[in-house]
Design a protein around this motif. Structure first.
Motif, mmCIF file in Angstrom:
data_model
loop_
_atom_site.group_PDB
_atom_site.id
_atom_site.type_symbol
_atom_site.label_atom_id
_atom_site.label_comp_id
_atom_site.label_asym_id
_atom_site.label_seq_id
_atom_site.Cartn_x
_atom_site.Cartn_y
_atom_site.Cartn_z
ATOM 1 N N LYS A 279 0.850 -1.210 0.000
ATOM 2 C CA LYS A 279 0.000 0.000 0.000
ATOM 3 C C LYS A 279 0.881 1.254 0.000
ATOM 4 C CE LYS A 279 -3.776 1.898 2.806
ATOM 5 N NZ LYS A 279 -4.669 2.340 1.744
ATOM 6 N N PRO A 283 0.851 2.083 -4.454
ATOM 7 C CA PRO A 283 -0.573 2.397 -4.215
ATOM 8 C C PRO A 283 -1.459 2.219 -5.446
ATOM 9 C CG PRO A 283 0.802 4.399 -4.175
ATOM 10 C CD PRO A 283 1.734 3.251 -4.206
ATOM 11 N N GLN A 284 -0.880 2.341 -6.663
ATOM 12 C CA GLN A 284 -1.723 2.242 -7.865
ATOM 13 C C GLN A 284 -1.936 0.792 -8.322
ATOM 14 O OE1 GLN A 284 -3.455 4.717 -8.429
ATOM 15 N NE2 GLN A 284 -2.167 5.873 -7.006
ATOM 16 N N GLN A 286 -3.197 -3.062 -8.409
ATOM 17 C CA GLN A 286 -4.430 -3.746 -7.985
ATOM 18 C C GLN A 286 -4.111 -4.716 -6.835
ATOM 19 O OE1 GLN A 286 -7.729 -3.652 -9.113
ATOM 20 N NE2 GLN A 286 -7.069 -1.793 -10.209
ATOM 21 N N GLU A 311 -12.289 -5.894 -5.151
ATOM 22 C CA GLU A 311 -11.495 -5.627 -6.354
ATOM 23 C C GLU A 311 -11.197 -4.132 -6.341
ATOM 24 O OE1 GLU A 311 -13.219 -7.061 -9.958
ATOM 25 O OE2 GLU A 311 -11.219 -7.336 -10.829
ATOM 26 N N MET A 312 -9.985 -3.756 -6.038
ATOM 27 C CA MET A 312 -9.625 -2.333 -5.908
ATOM 28 C C MET A 312 -8.113 -2.164 -5.928
ATOM 29 S SD MET A 312 -10.315 -1.823 -1.812
ATOM 30 C CE MET A 312 -12.066 -1.863 -1.957
ATOM 31 N N THR A 313 -7.679 -0.908 -5.933
ATOM 32 C CA THR A 313 -6.237 -0.647 -5.889
ATOM 33 C C THR A 313 -5.777 -0.681 -4.438
ATOM 34 O OG1 THR A 313 -6.522 1.719 -5.619
ATOM 35 C CG2 THR A 313 -6.360 0.888 -7.905
ATOM 36 N N ALA A 315 -4.253 1.662 -2.940
ATOM 37 C CA ALA A 315 -4.540 2.963 -2.307
ATOM 38 C C ALA A 315 -5.942 2.958 -1.697
ATOM 39 C CB ALA A 315 -4.401 4.072 -3.337
ATOM 40 N N GLN A 316 -6.875 2.250 -2.371
ATOM 41 C CA GLN A 316 -8.279 2.242 -1.884
ATOM 42 C C GLN A 316 -8.486 1.302 -0.692
ATOM 43 O OE1 GLN A 316 -9.654 1.074 -5.798
ATOM 44 N NE2 GLN A 316 -10.927 2.920 -5.929
ATOM 45 N N LEU A 317 -7.531 0.440 -0.471
ATOM 46 C CA LEU A 317 -7.706 -0.602 0.557
ATOM 47 C C LEU A 317 -7.569 -0.012 1.963
ATOM 48 C CD1 LEU A 317 -8.002 -3.771 0.432
ATOM 49 C CD2 LEU A 317 -5.536 -3.872 0.802
ATOM 50 N N SER A 318 -8.586 -0.239 2.809
ATOM 51 C CA SER A 318 -8.519 0.318 4.171
ATOM 52 C C SER A 318 -7.827 -0.670 5.116
ATOM 53 C CB SER A 318 -9.933 0.590 4.679
ATOM 54 O OG SER A 318 -10.576 -0.649 4.911
ATOM 55 N N GLN A 321 -10.035 -3.529 5.991
ATOM 56 C CA GLN A 321 -10.091 -4.530 4.902
ATOM 57 C C GLN A 321 -8.835 -5.415 4.932
ATOM 58 O OE1 GLN A 321 -10.952 -1.579 1.836
ATOM 59 N NE2 GLN A 321 -12.746 -2.764 1.206
#
Ligand code: FDA
Length: 402
Positions: A279, A283-284, A286, A311-313, A315-318, A321
């Motif tokens: 992360k 970050p970009q 997948q 299904e996300m990058t 950067a989007q992952l918390s 999660q």
């Protein structure tokens, strides 16, 4: 094999079952001067040995220890295992010039063929003048008096001072497995623990099976854990019927109907460390790309299809999660709906209650001259040569005592 004497009606010892334990016990007794007849229902002796270890027979394990055996009485196996060890059997294998190798985790296999082990046993039986009668259907067993038994088969009626039951478990009926040993135990008033298939693939409910079908053929290094905390680190194999591979076969011995098992699919790493690091650095990228560096791609894709993974990058992952993914990858809970049963099981759990037997001699405490050896009793080993070692050790204990 010594010529069968069809006129002979009395032996020192009758052994029922020409499998691993029966043949071993027979040759030790024969070589100590006893007259021995082995009766078996098959057309060949040692049929399970021939099939074992993928045709190479995993005949013992370097790390035999009582903790690797499952029984209602975990202490029972100690004495026999200590008195005839893996080193004793290895010595016998060397005496017969059988080439062998350690495959993994102390498991010793023949280099060439399992037939080498059957030939070893038959050669030793021959040296002891042991007679082996195949294709026998046992119709009656009677104790005529203390230390005096009458066994009647489709072909003969014989008496003996000692009767050894070495009929094995129920797994693989196609290889001659029958419940005769349990029936003999019950006839003599012994308790028989309910039996179930062991070292066996686990099956899944249809919806999960259909979802996991895409993984069929994939093996993943894993730690499989049962509800009681017992765990094994080996491969898990996804199949078109469910779960198999050594980790699953091992854990099947500890699995009970209704339980879930837990799979750690990345035993050597921490997926949360990997994700936190990725992360920050990528970050970009997948999530699925990052996970596919550590896990089979098909598994990651399936987990996304099953909505177990987002299904996300990166950067989007918390962080929460990441915690969920950590639980999924290191403690994936799967609830099998059963096992493939005796048809494919390597062993049978349960069997003759060991409390009825002497752990030194395998003799029934309440019936002089009657013995149970091998898998028919309530002692079951792990995958990896443990069950054959139990056959050799328990057979030796009985042979020494008779
Ligand atoms: P075993 O089953 O060897 O012998 C019992 C004998 O009794 C058989 O010959 C049978 O025909 C006979 N019998 C049964 N009913 C009878 C009746 N009614 N009348 C007359 N005779 C009767 N273990 C291990 O340690 N390493 C390994 O590599 C493997 N691999 C393996 C592969 C497969 C496919 C199976 C099914 C099992 C294994 N095992 C194994 C387990 C191992 O084979 C097993 O634990 C031992 O053979 C048990 O030895 P026994 O002598 O107790 O029974």
């Amino acid at each position: 094999m010594s010529l069968l004497n069809n006129d002979k009606k009395h032996y020192d010892v009758i052994i029922i079952g020409a499998g691993a334990a029966g043949l071993f016990c027979a040759f030790e007794l024969g070589q100590s001067g006893k007259s021995v007849l082995v009766l078996d229902n098959g057309k060949k002796a040692g049929r399970k040995i021939l099939m074992s270890g993928g045709g190479r027979c995993n005949f013992t394990n370097l790390y035999i220890e009582p903790g690797a055996f499952i029984s209602h009485n975990p202490h029972f196996c100690k004495s026999a295992l200590a008195r005839y060890t893996q080193w004793d059997f290895i010595e016998l294998v060397l005496k017969h010039n059988i080439a062998y190798h350690e495959k993994t985790l102390g498991q010793l296999f023949c280099d060439d063929s399992a037939e080498d082990i059957v030939n070893l046993l038959l050669t030793e039986c021959d040296a002891g003048g042991v007679e082996i009668a195949l294709r026998q259907t046992i119709t009656s067993i009677e104790q005529l008096s203390d230390n005096y038994f009458n066994v009647i088969s489709n072909e003969r009626s014989i008496t003996a001072h000692h009767l050894v039951v070495a009929t094995g478990g129920l797994s693989m009926p196609g290889l001659g497995a029958t419940p005769l040993g349990y029936k003999i135990a019950e006839q003599f008033g012994l308790y028989v623990y309910p039996t179930r298939a062991g070292l066996v693939p686990l099956t899944l409910h249809k919806p999960l099976l259909e979802q996991l079908a895409k993984l069929s053929g994939i093996a993943v290094p894993s730690i499989a854990q049962a509800k009681d905390g017992t765990s094994f680190r080996e491969n898990t194999l996804f199949t078109h019927r469910g779960l198999s591979g050594p980790a699953i076969l091992q854990i099947s011995n500890y699995w009970h109907e209704g339980d879930a098992i837990s799979l750690n699919l990345l035993p050597d790493g921490s997926i949360s460390n990997i994700l936190v690091d990725a992360k920050a650095k990528h970050p970009q990228q997948q999530l699925k790309t990052i996970l596919s560096h550590s896990l089979p791609k098909r598994l990651v894709e399936l987990m996304i299809d099953m909505k177990l993974l987002p299904e996300m990058t990166m950067a989007q992952l918390s962080l929460s999660q990441i915690e969920n993914i950590d639980r999924l990858i290191h403690q994936w809970e799967i609830k099998p709906n059963g096992t493939e049963g005796y048809r494919t099981a390597e062993v049978t759990l349960g069997g003759v209650d060991t409390n009825c037997l002497s752990s030194k001699t395998m003799e029934v405490k309440s019936v002089k001259g009657l013995y149970f050896i091998g898998e028919v009793m309530d002692v079951t080993g792990w995958l990896g040569g443990y069950n054959f070692q139990w056959a050799w050790s328990s057979a030796h204990a009985a042979a020494e005592a008779i």
